[in-house]
Design an enzyme around this catalytic site. Structure first.
Site, PDB file in Angstrom:
ATOM      1  N   THR A 716       0.816  -1.215   0.000  1.00  0.00           N
ATOM      2  CA  THR A 716       0.000   0.000   0.000  1.00  0.00           C
ATOM      3  C   THR A 716       0.849   1.263   0.000  1.00  0.00           C
ATOM      4  OG1 THR A 716      -0.163  -0.102   2.410  1.00  0.00           O
ATOM      5  CG2 THR A 716      -1.928  -1.131   1.144  1.00  0.00           C
ATOM      6  N   CYS A 717       2.063   1.169   0.510  1.00  0.00           N
ATOM      7  CA  CYS A 717       2.929   2.349   0.514  1.00  0.00           C
ATOM      8  C   CYS A 717       3.269   2.787  -0.908  1.00  0.00           C
ATOM      9  CB  CYS A 717       4.215   2.064   1.285  1.00  0.00           C
ATOM     10  SG  CYS A 717       3.937   1.446   2.957  1.00  0.00           S
ATOM     11  N   PHE A 718       3.197   1.832  -1.848  1.00  0.00           N
ATOM     12  CA  PHE A 718       3.562   2.134  -3.234  1.00  0.00           C
ATOM     13  C   PHE A 718       2.389   1.946  -4.183  1.00  0.00           C
ATOM     14  CE2 PHE A 718       7.822   2.460  -1.863  1.00  0.00           C
ATOM     15  CZ  PHE A 718       8.054   1.424  -0.962  1.00  0.00           C
TER      16      PHE A 718
END
Length: 750
Positions: A716-718
């Site tokens: 989710t960070c990317f």
């Protein structure tokens, strides 16, 4: 030689498979599109196009439900109708729609989850003829300040009846006119010099160049083709050159204690005037009087915002020093000020500065983000300084988060939170933080969760929410302050850049949004906030004679058993005042203020205290209710074609291409709820930024996973989705649905 023979044998073995593949491709029916209008087309007329799915060489047609059609303009879905029928050669989808918004329309046509050749198609629609009732001044304020004998520019945005901006070639400059009358004298007519420049500004708007030959106060009415513009009535304050220089000096000095001696009227009777002082600063205009010449008493405060209005009429309309001030929140105030025009000019300049110089939401939002960053510029740079919040308890997330942040000051809230949950191993590069705020939003703002917020129709899941005065005792007012801090934090983080964007997952009532902006609610808000009451009571009172209803200016409150437990006066001794045809609007407005505002004043005050900890009150005031909701919550409709257009596949191999085709075919069958779960699984949030998928940072990515037949995973960070290899599309669908429903909350190292 043996290798050569083995190679030939292998080649011959593959020939049947190759022939089968070619035959399958040949058997796929071709799909074409015929657009039955010429471009560019004007908005407002119905247009049609046909999607023709041809029979294959065996005379077979595809199923009609394999064709997916979407039409979007500016990220918004356009409604359309479809008529499906067969002819000897084709399966025909005849599509009809009416374009109301000018610009580029994206027509996406997918067959079995894959765009057909040429899709998405881009079609251009132009604005219609100029409509004076939609045409308006840009950067509008009710009062415009000019210097006499010097040209002043007034930008005009010409629009058609649907609100589309017209191009310069659609304008007739000779049809613009500005009628100017002087208010401060018995002679009313005034000859103002007017020059109209069409399309001379960078955005193609028209500019009126206005010159007034004398100082004073004027009322101007702008028209196009002899019809008044939407906001075409304005007040013009014409200053002398020395007065204009004084205003410039004051604005540059940013004086926060500037005052002018005035006379304050408690009514319009001149002999009751009292000596007082008017203080004006970049944030507010305050009227004070002094007892014994040194004990101050504040009479009233007016904030510098668009809702504060000036009036120059009344019993002293010919006096060039009279001014009446109102903001819709308190009774109007009339003053006499020798330097009235200078006072008004200073207020106007401060107001223009607070608005950012444009009426468009995009410019307001950019200005808002810029000012938020300026306000907190003294705090440590959140882009480089993280603040860790560790071991949060998912099962008791509200109390866990409150205990972790109880001692946080403004500087702490301005950091970039780095989050971890109990018993979860994860590195937070932004995804865990986004999920935390997603959970907090759900816990705080979902009526069925904890009762902090409720609706007037608890059975309707789409009803708008407002504070719940009957919540459980375990949730004191401090929880509303937390709600405000969460909203403020989402707005603050969004101001730091697209990579930090956070959305508020709540559908606040319109009256709640109005109070966030400091506006006074009226009976109009019932139509959206409590539609059942509006239909059964408010509209009946508006449309009928109330004489026989025996209503009074009071509201009865009932117990759960239907007994009257309390009678609340809507005004002093209201239970003894009968509602009549003459005062029924006053009654409805007082009723709305009681039911939509005063009943939860304490909750609202604590909520705003939390918001204003990070977001200055005056910055929110530049938006209206709809703009504020868009600023906080983004858009709710998820477009599959928009998702596909703005998605990056990191692998171009043939084997992964097959997985991608299956994936898009499966996603094409998803409901909006499933799409929201997929979005949350990939990005950590179930809502998109205001501009849709194209504003996701980083862009949405789909990559192959180095496993087979396992569950999809995400970073989710990317904003990255990783898909394993599967033996069939059915297996991919089963695993994908399992992942987004069971794995949309929780983090692990993948």
């Amino acid at each position: 030689m043996s290798y050569f023979v083995a190679g030939l044998q292998s080649l011959f073995e593959r020939i049947p498979q190759f022939i089968q593949t070619i035959s399958a491709q040949v058997s796929i029916p071709r799909t074409d599109v015929v657009f039955q209008w010429n471009e560019p087309c004007r908005v407002g007329r119905e247009v049609t196009f046909s999607v023709l799915s041809h029979r294959n060489q065996y005379g077979e047609l595809i199923d009609s439900d394999q064709i997916l059609i979407e039409i979007h303009v500016g990220g918004i879905a356009v409604p359309f109708t479809v008529e499906i029928f067969e002819n000897p050669r084709n399966l025909v989808h005849l599509v009809r729609f009416v374009a109301h918004r000018s610009g580029s329309y994206t027509v996406s046509i997918m067959r079995s989850g894959q765009h057909i050749r040429g899709s998405p198609f881009i079609k251009i629609f132009d604005a219609g003829p100029v409509d004076p009732l939609k045409t308006a001044f840009a950067n509008y304020t009710s009062t415009v300040v000019v210097t006499n004998n010097i040209y002043h520019s007034l930008d005009v945005i010409a629009k058609d009846k649907y609100g589309n901006v017209c191009s310069p070639k659609q304008l007739d400059k000779s049809l613009f006119n500005l009628r100017v009358n002087k208010l401060d004298a018995k002679k009313t007519s005034h000859n103002a010099e007017l020059v109209v420049v069409s399309g001379d500004t960078a955005d193609g708007n028209s500019t009126m160049l206005l010159k007034i030959s004398e100082p004073g106060c004027f009322r101007a009415i702008a028209t196009y083709n002899n019809i008044k513009l939407k906001n075409g009535e304005i007040i013009i304050i014409s200053l002398t050159e020395s007065e204009a220089s004084e205003v410039d000096r004051i604005i540059k000095s940013n004086d926060t204690n500037l005052s002018y001696q005035i006379k304050y009227f408690s009514s319009n009777v001149f002999d009751k005037a009292r000596s007082a002082y008017s203080y004006i600063s970049p944030r507010q205009l305050t009227i004070k009087e002094f007892y014994l010449k040194f004990i101050p008493r504040t009479i009233c405060n007016f904030r510098i915002r668009p809702h504060t209005k000036f009036s120059y009429s009344g019993s002293h309309s010919c006096d060039p020093h009279i001014l009446t001030i109102s903001d819709g929140l308190q009774p109007p105030v009339t003053i006499w000020c020798e330097k009235r025009n200078i006072l008004v000019a200073i207020f106007n300049r401060y107001l223009q500065r607070s608005l950012g110089g444009s009426e468009s939401f995009q410019h307001k939002r950019s200005f808002f983000y810029q000012e938020v960053r300026k306000v907190h510029a003294s705090h440590p740079s959140r882009a480089f300084t993280k603040l860790r919040i560790t071991n949060l308890n998912r099962k008791k997330i509200l109390k866990s988060f409150m205990s972790k942040t109880a001692r946080f000051d403004v500087s702490d809230w301005c950091h970039n939170f780095e989050v971890s949950f109990e018993l979860e191993e994860a590195l937070d590069w932004g995804g865990v933080r986004r999920e935390l705020f997603e959970i907090l939003n759900t816990e705080l703002f979902t009526p069925s969760e904890n009762g902090l917020f409720t609706t007037f129709d608890i059975e309707n899941k789409q009803a708008l929410i407002h504070p719940n005065t009957k919540r459980a005792d375990s949730y004191p007012l401090s929880f509303y302050e937390l709600c405000g801090k969460i909203v403020g934090k989402c707005l603050y983080d969004s101001a730091q850049g697209e990579a930090y964007h956070l959305l508020v997952k709540a559908r606040f009532s319109r009256s709640f949004l109005a109070q966030m902006l400091g506006l006074r609610v009226s009976y109009d808000y019932f139509s959206s906030d409590d539609p059942e009451l509006y239909k059964t009571k408010i509209k009946y009172i508006l449309d009928n004679d109330v004489t026989e209803l025996n209503l009074t200016f009071a509201e009865e409150e009932y117990s759960s058993s239907g007994n009257v437990v309390k009678v609340v006066d809507l005004k002093s001794n209201g239970r003894f005042i009968t509602v009549t045809e003459e005062n029924k609007i006053e009654y409805l407005n007082l009723l709305s203020q009681h039911r939509l505002a005063k009943k939860f004043t304490s909750e609202m005050d604590h909520f705003l205290k939390g918001v204003h900890m990070l977001i200055p009150e005056n910055l929110l005031a530049i938006f209206d209710e709809s703009e504020l909701e868009l600023l906080m919550c983004g858009i709710g409709n998820i477009s599959i074609s928009d998702m596909k257009l703005n998605c990056i596949a990191t692998d171009s191999s043939r084997s992964f291409g097959k997985i991608l085709r299956w994936f898009w075919a499966i996603v094409g069958t998803f409901s909006q709820e499933e799409l929201a779960r997929l979005l949350q699984f990939v990005t950590g949030s179930s809502q998109l930024p205001p501009g849709g998928f194209k504003e996701l940072r980083p862009s949405l990515q789909i990559s192959p996973a180095l496993v087979q037949n396992g569950l999809p995973t995400s970073h989710t960070c990317f904003n990255q989705l990783c898909l394993p290899e599967y033996d069939s599309s059915a297996e991919l669908k089963r695993c994908l649905i399992l992942a987004i429903n069971e794995g949309s909350e929780g983090f692990g190292l993948v």
